[in-house]
Design a protein around this motif. Sequence first.
Motif, PDB file in Angstrom:
ATOM      1  N   GLY A 222       4.769  27.212 -20.306  1.00 52.90           N
ATOM      2  CA  GLY A 222       4.199  28.480 -20.716  1.00 52.90           C
ATOM      3  C   GLY A 222       4.100  29.398 -19.514  1.00 52.90           C
ATOM      4  O   GLY A 222       3.868  28.939 -18.394  1.00 52.90           O
ATOM      5  N   ILE A 223       4.289  30.693 -19.731  1.00 50.85           N
ATOM      6  CA  ILE A 223       4.201  31.666 -18.636  1.00 50.85           C
ATOM      7  C   ILE A 223       2.989  32.566 -18.832  1.00 50.85           C
ATOM      8  O   ILE A 223       2.104  32.619 -17.982  1.00 50.85           O
ATOM      9  CB  ILE A 223       5.492  32.509 -18.541  1.00 50.85           C
ATOM     10  CG1 ILE A 223       6.718  31.596 -18.374  1.00 50.85           C
ATOM     11  CG2 ILE A 223       5.395  33.487 -17.366  1.00 50.85           C
ATOM     12  CD1 ILE A 223       8.054  32.342 -18.432  1.00 50.85           C
ATOM     13  N   LEU A 246       4.589  33.955 -24.210  1.00 52.21           N
ATOM     14  CA  LEU A 246       5.811  34.074 -23.415  1.00 52.21           C
ATOM     15  C   LEU A 246       6.017  32.741 -22.716  1.00 52.21           C
ATOM     16  O   LEU A 246       5.119  32.250 -22.009  1.00 52.21           O
ATOM     17  CB  LEU A 246       5.697  35.199 -22.387  1.00 52.21           C
ATOM     18  CG  LEU A 246       6.983  35.474 -21.591  1.00 52.21           C
ATOM     19  CD1 LEU A 246       8.002  36.208 -22.462  1.00 52.21           C
ATOM     20  CD2 LEU A 246       6.681  36.265 -20.325  1.00 52.21           C
ATOM     21  N   PHE A 247       7.192  32.141 -22.887  1.00 52.10           N
ATOM     22  CA  PHE A 247       7.423  30.801 -22.366  1.00 52.10           C
ATOM     23  C   PHE A 247       8.894  30.650 -22.003  1.00 52.10           C
ATOM     24  O   PHE A 247       9.708  31.544 -22.224  1.00 52.10           O
ATOM     25  CB  PHE A 247       7.001  29.744 -23.390  1.00 52.10           C
ATOM     26  CG  PHE A 247       7.721  29.845 -24.714  1.00 52.10           C
ATOM     27  CD1 PHE A 247       8.811  29.027 -24.995  1.00 52.10           C
ATOM     28  CD2 PHE A 247       7.304  30.742 -25.684  1.00 52.10           C
ATOM     29  CE1 PHE A 247       9.482  29.114 -26.210  1.00 52.10           C
ATOM     30  CE2 PHE A 247       7.964  30.840 -26.910  1.00 52.10           C
ATOM     31  CZ  PHE A 247       9.054  30.029 -27.168  1.00 52.10           C
ATOM     32  N   ARG A 248       9.234  29.511 -21.423  1.00 48.47           N
ATOM     33  CA  ARG A 248      10.627  29.238 -21.070  1.00 48.47           C
ATOM     34  C   ARG A 248      11.020  27.843 -21.534  1.00 48.47           C
ATOM     35  O   ARG A 248      10.180  26.939 -21.625  1.00 48.47           O
ATOM     36  CB  ARG A 248      10.843  29.371 -19.556  1.00 48.47           C
ATOM     37  CG  ARG A 248      10.059  28.384 -18.713  1.00 48.47           C
ATOM     38  CD  ARG A 248      10.456  28.484 -17.240  1.00 48.47           C
ATOM     39  NE  ARG A 248       9.655  27.629 -16.378  1.00 48.47           N
ATOM     40  CZ  ARG A 248       9.894  26.350 -16.145  1.00 48.47           C
ATOM     41  NH1 ARG A 248      10.899  25.744 -16.746  1.00 48.47           N
ATOM     42  NH2 ARG A 248       9.122  25.640 -15.334  1.00 48.47           N
ATOM     43  N   VAL A 256      15.715  29.736 -20.562  1.00 46.22           N
ATOM     44  CA  VAL A 256      15.647  30.851 -21.506  1.00 46.22           C
ATOM     45  C   VAL A 256      14.202  31.346 -21.586  1.00 46.22           C
ATOM     46  O   VAL A 256      13.284  30.561 -21.839  1.00 46.22           O
ATOM     47  CB  VAL A 256      16.132  30.439 -22.906  1.00 46.22           C
ATOM     48  CG1 VAL A 256      16.169  31.658 -23.824  1.00 46.22           C
ATOM     49  CG2 VAL A 256      17.501  29.784 -22.829  1.00 46.22           C
ATOM     50  N   ILE A 257      14.005  32.645 -21.351  1.00 45.73           N
ATOM     51  CA  ILE A 257      12.696  33.270 -21.491  1.00 45.73           C
ATOM     52  C   ILE A 257      12.541  33.734 -22.925  1.00 45.73           C
ATOM     53  O   ILE A 257      13.345  34.533 -23.428  1.00 45.73           O
ATOM     54  CB  ILE A 257      12.545  34.472 -20.535  1.00 45.73           C
ATOM     55  CG1 ILE A 257      12.911  34.092 -19.102  1.00 45.73           C
ATOM     56  CG2 ILE A 257      11.137  35.033 -20.616  1.00 45.73           C
ATOM     57  CD1 ILE A 257      12.021  33.050 -18.476  1.00 45.73           C
ATOM     58  N   GLY A 331       1.357  22.477 -28.092  1.00 36.34           N
ATOM     59  CA  GLY A 331       1.940  21.535 -29.035  1.00 36.34           C
ATOM     60  C   GLY A 331       3.356  21.092 -28.751  1.00 36.34           C
ATOM     61  O   GLY A 331       3.765  20.019 -29.174  1.00 36.34           O
ATOM     62  N   TRP A 332       4.145  21.894 -28.041  1.00 37.35           N
ATOM     63  CA  TRP A 332       5.537  21.533 -27.789  1.00 37.35           C
ATOM     64  C   TRP A 332       5.829  21.376 -26.296  1.00 37.35           C
ATOM     65  O   TRP A 332       6.945  21.571 -25.838  1.00 37.35           O
ATOM     66  CB  TRP A 332       6.474  22.579 -28.397  1.00 37.35           C
ATOM     67  CG  TRP A 332       6.437  22.552 -29.901  1.00 37.35           C
ATOM     68  CD1 TRP A 332       7.108  21.694 -30.725  1.00 37.35           C
ATOM     69  CD2 TRP A 332       5.684  23.409 -30.751  1.00 37.35           C
ATOM     70  NE1 TRP A 332       6.824  21.971 -32.042  1.00 37.35           N
ATOM     71  CE2 TRP A 332       5.946  23.018 -32.089  1.00 37.35           C
ATOM     72  CE3 TRP A 332       4.797  24.470 -30.526  1.00 37.35           C
ATOM     73  CZ2 TRP A 332       5.357  23.645 -33.182  1.00 37.35           C
ATOM     74  CZ3 TRP A 332       4.212  25.098 -31.607  1.00 37.35           C
ATOM     75  CH2 TRP A 332       4.499  24.677 -32.913  1.00 37.35           C
ATOM     76  N   GLY A 333       4.806  21.057 -25.539  1.00 39.67           N
ATOM     77  CA  GLY A 333       5.001  20.760 -24.121  1.00 39.67           C
ATOM     78  C   GLY A 333       5.160  21.970 -23.232  1.00 39.67           C
ATOM     79  O   GLY A 333       5.623  21.845 -22.093  1.00 39.67           O
ATOM     80  N   HIS A 334       4.780  23.149 -23.725  1.00 37.93           N
ATOM     81  CA  HIS A 334       4.868  24.352 -22.878  1.00 37.93           C
ATOM     82  C   HIS A 334       3.596  24.454 -22.047  1.00 37.93           C
ATOM     83  O   HIS A 334       2.743  25.326 -22.279  1.00 37.93           O
ATOM     84  CB  HIS A 334       5.067  25.606 -23.735  1.00 37.93           C
ATOM     85  CG  HIS A 334       6.315  25.565 -24.545  1.00 37.93           C
ATOM     86  ND1 HIS A 334       6.341  25.204 -25.873  1.00 37.93           N
ATOM     87  CD2 HIS A 334       7.603  25.826 -24.206  1.00 37.93           C
ATOM     88  CE1 HIS A 334       7.584  25.256 -26.319  1.00 37.93           C
ATOM     89  NE2 HIS A 334       8.371  25.634 -25.328  1.00 37.93           N
TER      90      HIS A 334
END
Length: 365
Positions: A222-223, A246-248, A256-257, A331-334
């Motif tokens: 996560g950013i 906003l995550f990658r 990918v941003i 939840g998705w490892g960000h």
Amino acid sequence: MLKKNIFKKISILSLVVVATIACQQESIDDITSVDPGTDESAPVVEITSPSDGMSFQTTAETTMLDIAFEVIDDIEVVEISVSLNGEEIEYYNEFTDYRIVPKEIAYELGDGDYTLTVQATDIVGNITTDTVSFSKSTVDYLPQFDEEAFYMNFNGNYTEFISNTEITVVGQPGYAGEAKVGSNAYAGNTDSYLTAPVDGLTSENFSATFWYKVNAVPDRAGILVAGPEDTENPDAQILRTSGFRLFREASGSLQVIKLNVGTGDAESWNDGGTVDPAAGEWAHIAFTISATETKIYINGALVNTATLATPMSWSGTEFFSIMSGAPRFAGWGHLSDSSYIDDLRFFTKELTEDDIMNVMEYTEE
């Protein structure tokens, strides 16, 4: 007869205990002293914080400086002296481990130029010194752009300059020892991030800009995240009905941003564009949110647009997470981002492409 049997049983039991103790003693080696050898090397001293050449900029006249260093010797450290501008501020001559000595010191710092010196002496009189120079200055910050509502320069601080408030620190983030703007950007670390309240930022139109030097490890993170608490999934935290994320994520060797926005009953996905970690370069990242669409820009160029059926909802979004999806998008490892971030700005308007280029060019000067 009964007393005789009891006495016999006690005697047998005593023999068993004695035999057991004897066996245990035979299996235990004698403790012997070991000659530590000759002290052949001088101590190794490394100051890890602050970095040499760092320039602390704060909106307060004083700030707490985190001094950190480590001393290692092949045999024994006997004393350590810590001095600031020639004045001793700490002295140590008792250690739990005489060969490896890590230390941290919190020191209140005013404006000025400083030289920090750590001197270590070992058991035979070898002396080693490490020195770094840095400065601290007070800055009166005024917004530089229309509707700029949040600004962090990360020059040795975690201060939000417009409201003049210290940001909440979770875990142990660090500093990069380099920067795109100024002297020392934020460096991410495992389970570490910053949080800031959304007060004064919950506009229907919203934008963010920052410089970013991506680290591909971990392969996703996560950013910037502002989201609601997921009370039905307290461990997963996957609710996306409001706020933004906003995550990658990795795509082959690239990152990918991406952007997700919650609109109350629905959500919108913007699949963004890519940055190359192997390039080892700073990239300028910006995203905008209006009532009808979202846009992502990389190095001033528009890379993707997505539509919104209704404007973004801010319901339940009390704070931002900076450089992690935790705690509201886990939840998705960000999770925490080990990348570098510098010169972070939030705006309560949709920036145009020209606006973004102006911010980018201003911070490159």
